[in-house]
Design a protein around this motif. Structure first.
Motif, PDB file in Angstrom:
ATOM      1  N   GLY A 432      -0.175  10.661  -8.001  1.00 18.34           N
ATOM      2  CA  GLY A 432      -1.059  11.393  -8.898  1.00 18.34           C
ATOM      3  C   GLY A 432      -2.310  10.599  -9.246  1.00 18.34           C
ATOM      4  N   GLY A 433      -2.655   9.622  -8.400  1.00 21.93           N
ATOM      5  CA  GLY A 433      -3.853   8.824  -8.636  1.00 21.93           C
ATOM      6  C   GLY A 433      -3.665   7.708  -9.640  1.00 21.93           C
ATOM      7  N   ASN A 434      -2.431   7.419 -10.044  1.00 24.85           N
ATOM      8  CA  ASN A 434      -2.170   6.345 -11.006  1.00 24.85           C
ATOM      9  C   ASN A 434      -2.552   4.997 -10.398  1.00 24.85           C
ATOM     10  OD1 ASN A 434      -0.295   4.114 -12.139  1.00 24.85           O
ATOM     11  ND2 ASN A 434      -0.173   5.758 -13.672  1.00 24.85           N
ATOM     12  N   VAL A 435      -3.528   4.340 -10.994  1.00 26.09           N
ATOM     13  CA  VAL A 435      -4.099   3.125 -10.420  1.00 26.09           C
ATOM     14  C   VAL A 435      -3.063   2.014 -10.295  1.00 26.09           C
ATOM     15  CG1 VAL A 435      -5.811   1.300 -10.761  1.00 26.09           C
ATOM     16  CG2 VAL A 435      -6.417   3.680 -11.204  1.00 26.09           C
ATOM     17  N   GLU A 436      -2.223   1.846 -11.333  1.00 21.76           N
ATOM     18  CA  GLU A 436      -1.237   0.772 -11.296  1.00 21.76           C
ATOM     19  C   GLU A 436      -0.225   0.993 -10.174  1.00 21.76           C
ATOM     20  OE1 GLU A 436       0.599   0.199 -15.049  1.00 21.76           O
ATOM     21  OE2 GLU A 436      -1.252  -0.405 -16.070  1.00 21.76           O
ATOM     22  N   GLN A 437       0.230   2.243 -10.049  1.00 21.79           N
ATOM     23  CA  GLN A 437       1.189   2.529  -8.979  1.00 21.79           C
ATOM     24  C   GLN A 437       0.550   2.378  -7.606  1.00 21.79           C
ATOM     25  OE1 GLN A 437       4.032   5.789  -9.313  1.00 21.79           O
ATOM     26  NE2 GLN A 437       3.204   6.258 -11.342  1.00 21.79           N
ATOM     27  N   ILE A 441       1.896  -0.122  -4.637  1.00 23.31           N
ATOM     28  CA  ILE A 441       2.290   0.368  -3.319  1.00 23.31           C
ATOM     29  C   ILE A 441       1.434  -0.261  -2.224  1.00 23.31           C
ATOM     30  CG2 ILE A 441       2.453   2.420  -1.870  1.00 23.31           C
ATOM     31  CD1 ILE A 441       2.936   3.955  -4.573  1.00 23.31           C
ATOM     32  N   LEU A 442       0.119  -0.345  -2.454  1.00 16.97           N
ATOM     33  CA  LEU A 442      -0.753  -0.915  -1.433  1.00 16.97           C
ATOM     34  C   LEU A 442      -0.431  -2.387  -1.200  1.00 16.97           C
ATOM     35  CD1 LEU A 442      -4.261   0.727  -2.029  1.00 16.97           C
ATOM     36  CD2 LEU A 442      -2.381   1.435  -0.534  1.00 16.97           C
ATOM     37  N   THR A 443      -0.023  -3.102  -2.236  1.00 18.76           N
ATOM     38  CA  THR A 443       0.380  -4.497  -2.052  1.00 18.76           C
ATOM     39  C   THR A 443       1.632  -4.581  -1.189  1.00 18.76           C
ATOM     40  OG1 THR A 443      -0.574  -5.147  -4.181  1.00 18.76           O
ATOM     41  CG2 THR A 443       1.079  -6.607  -3.246  1.00 18.76           C
ATOM     42  N   SER A 444       2.518  -3.581  -1.354  1.00 18.80           N
ATOM     43  CA  SER A 444       3.715  -3.540  -0.509  1.00 18.80           C
ATOM     44  C   SER A 444       3.357  -3.246   0.941  1.00 18.80           C
ATOM     45  CB  SER A 444       4.684  -2.468  -1.031  1.00 18.80           C
ATOM     46  OG  SER A 444       5.101  -2.750  -2.347  1.00 18.80           O
ATOM     47  N   LEU A 568       7.890   3.960  -0.148  1.00 18.46           N
ATOM     48  CA  LEU A 568       7.138   3.013  -0.963  1.00 18.46           C
ATOM     49  C   LEU A 568       6.586   3.674  -2.218  1.00 18.46           C
ATOM     50  CD1 LEU A 568       5.065   0.966   1.657  1.00 18.46           C
ATOM     51  CD2 LEU A 568       6.882   0.089   0.181  1.00 18.46           C
ATOM     52  N   CYS A 569       6.104   4.889  -2.065  1.00 18.33           N
ATOM     53  CA  CYS A 569       5.492   5.581  -3.195  1.00 18.33           C
ATOM     54  C   CYS A 569       6.530   6.002  -4.227  1.00 18.33           C
ATOM     55  CB  CYS A 569       4.738   6.819  -2.707  1.00 18.33           C
ATOM     56  SG  CYS A 569       3.279   6.443  -1.724  1.00 18.33           S
TER      57      CYS A 569
END
Length: 581
Positions: A432-437, A441-444, A568-569
């Motif tokens: 949902g565009g949550n920056v922290e999430q 995920i992108l770090t993973s 991951l998401c």
């Protein structure tokens, strides 16, 4: 210079250079001129962009070779306002009162920061060209005509009007052109059937100034009384340079006016004469044009015989094909609602858009993807990047890539750490565009992404695509509660696969790790090593069934984002809850 067969840019650069040397004897002290022409009669679309990108790429190649070269763009803003385009905010039928006026004399759309229709649409294109790294010298045709820069050329054309008429007469037929003709270099792009029907009709609808049964004049005034080009020249006095003409108003009333070509500037040469005049004035060596300009009797064809009247020859100029939008009919700015370069740059990086124009020969049509095809498009680009980085690119691949990511003078800005475009869309969609999430995920996915800025602008572009272009039915919604009915009906084989997934999630919590895990579980169940690539059909079928089961348990659908990205998401804890482990 020997070039790769598939490197059309290098081959055209060779052709231009050879042509200049043939005409001049050498390149010494000479600057090659490549030209484009754009009419800001409405939103300048992605089809018009090919008018710019072909000369830009050729000029850039010539510059890379150390040969002085200039790219000019003629803004055809002194053309007549032909029709009210569809889909421009705030513009309605009342704008039809301006039809026939120069584009620079038509008010800008409501709310515009610019003082005219032409300036408004020119500015939007200029901003996109800056993003694309296109360097050029812009020439306003309003400024050129009204400043008197073309005065001697206009007088020469009037003096040679009989010679011009004789040339045009060789191409005219009895087929009448459409009533609403245009002097624009970028007229309405017609359906292919219409283009074919116009072949031999004497111009594909382009204006040559002819008047049945009357003396020929290649000049059309803009009247003082009405401000439009609804005028008909009736006489010309070469001694005083006085033109006499009849002007017709919107209600059919007529007035007779005069103007002196040695002092007055409210008018222009008709298009078929104007274009070869400019070849001579600017010393153009290369200029492509569309199918509509190269049909029999059209301006490009006629220009070959008219250019010598102005002391020039027709430049090297290939025909370029239409550009479509992922299955849409080819674009026409006069029809409105067609994507512009700014629209494309809102969802894709400049170097990717450059690549679309660089990889296809001018006579090959192609589409720009605004639908789900953009994912495949980006996958192709990323594959090319990997090939180049690994030193496996063919010479043509290397050349196309180089022209996409940099010009002769500068590199284009790029995303520092690239994640597959489809994966970014999935991440933004599911979170949902949550920056922290998104950051988690992108770090993973890639441990080097410690700050979202390194994933920009691709991340922001994927977000824009998801918000503006994605089909709502394709959006991903993760189940809020387990699918108890499906879980209750699982086979022992399915329960075992889900248990293996739950047990090994944490140890494989990365994009690569989860990819190996989910593809490997059916292999392990069948007694194969997870690295085995040659699998019997029943194991491949079991993989597909396993993925379908996961989609059903996690999303309640048959398909969705790539399973590793989806896992991951969703997160390990929530995945275990939804698969009943």
């Amino acid at each position: 210079m020997a070039v790769q067969e598939n490197d059309w840019v290098a081959r055209l650069a060779d052709e231009v250079i050879d042509d200049v040397v043939r005409r001049r004897g050498s390149l010494e002290g000479y600057t090659i001129t490549c030209a484009s022409g754009l009419s800001p009669s409405g939103p300048i679309h992605l089809g018009n962009l090919r008018e710019v990108m072909v000369p830009h790429l050729v000029a850039d190649e010539i510059t890379r070779r150390g040969i002085p070269c200039e790219h000019i763009i003629s803004w055809d803003d002194y053309d007549r306002y032909r029709k009210v385009p569809f889909g421009v905010d705030g513009v309605d039928a009342s704008w039809s009162a301006h039809i026939g006026k120069p584009l620079t004399s038509v008010p800008a759309p409501p709310g515009s920061a610019y003082d005219s229709w032409a300036a408004h649409f020119r500015a939007a294109m200029e901003a996109s060209l800056a993003q694309l790294g296109v360097k050029y010298r812009g020439i306003s045709q309003t400024q050129m005509y009204t400043s008197g820069a073309y005065r001697e050329s206009v007088l020469h054309a009037m003096a040679c009007r009989n010679d011009i008429d004789a040339v045009l007469g060789q191409y005219r037929t009895k087929v009448e052109p459409p009533a609403a003709t245009s002097s624009s270099r970028s007229p309405e792009l017609q359906d292919q059937a219409a283009v074919e029907a116009a072949e031999g009709s004497g111009a594909a609808g382009e204006d040559d100034g002819s008047a049945e049964g009357a003396e020929y004049f290649p000049f059309r005034p803009y009247s003082r009384a009405f401000g439009t080009d609804a005028t008909r020249v009736t006489a010309y006095d070469p001694e005083t340079t006085t033109v006499t003409y009849v002007a017709t108003g919107p209600d059919g009333d007529q007035v007779v006016e005069t103007m002196r070509l040695d002092t007055d500037t409210h008018g222009k040469l008709v298009w078929k004469v104007d274009w070869p005049m400019r070849w001579a004035f600017e010393g153009v060596d290369f200029e492509p044009s569309g199918v509509d300009h190269q049909s029999p009797g059209s301006s490009w064809v006629v220009g070959k015989d008219l250019a010598p009247i102005f002391g020039a020859q027709r430049p090297v100029g290939p025909m370029y094909a239409f550009v479509g939008i992922a299955g849409m009919a080819k674009m026409s700015s006069s029809k409105g609602g067609v994507p512009t370069p700014a629209d494309a740059l809102a969802i894709m990086e400049p170097h990717v858009l450059r690549w679309l124009y660089a990889r296809r020969k001018p006579n090959q049509s192609f589409t720009v993807a605004f639908n789900n095809e953009i994912h495949r498009l980006y996958d192709e680009w990323d594959a090319l990047e990997r090939k180049i980085a690994g030193g496996k690119g063919q010479p043509a691949d290397n050349a196309i890539h180089a022209r996409s990511v940099r010009t002769a003078t500068a590199d284009l800005p790029r995303t520092a750490v690239t994640v597959p475009y489809k994966a970014l869309c999935s991440v933004v969609d599911i979170t949902g565009g949550n920056v922290e999430q998104i950051g988690r995920i992108l770090t993973s996915i890639d441990a080097s992404i410690t700050d979202l800025d390194v994933a920009r602008p691709r991340l922001d572009l994927a977000t824009t695509w998801l918000e503006t272009q994605a089909d709502p039915e394709d959006r991903t919604v993760v189940r809020s509660t387990p699918d108890t009915a499906t879980l209750a009906g699982l086979s022992e084989h399915q329960r075992q696969a889900l248990a293996m997934l739950a047990a090994d999630l944490d140890a494989n919590w990365s994009l690569d790790g989860l990819t190996s895990l989910v593809y490997g579980i059916p292999k392990r169940q069948a007694g194969f090593d997870v690295t085995e690539k040659k699998l019997p059909p029943e194991v491949k079928a079991d993989q597909r069934a396993f993925f379908a089961l996961l989609y059903q348990l996690l999303l309640g659908t048959d398909t969705g984002p790539r399973i590793p990205t989806l896992l991951l998401c969703v997160g390990a804890q929530r995945v275990r809850a939804l698969i009943g482990a």
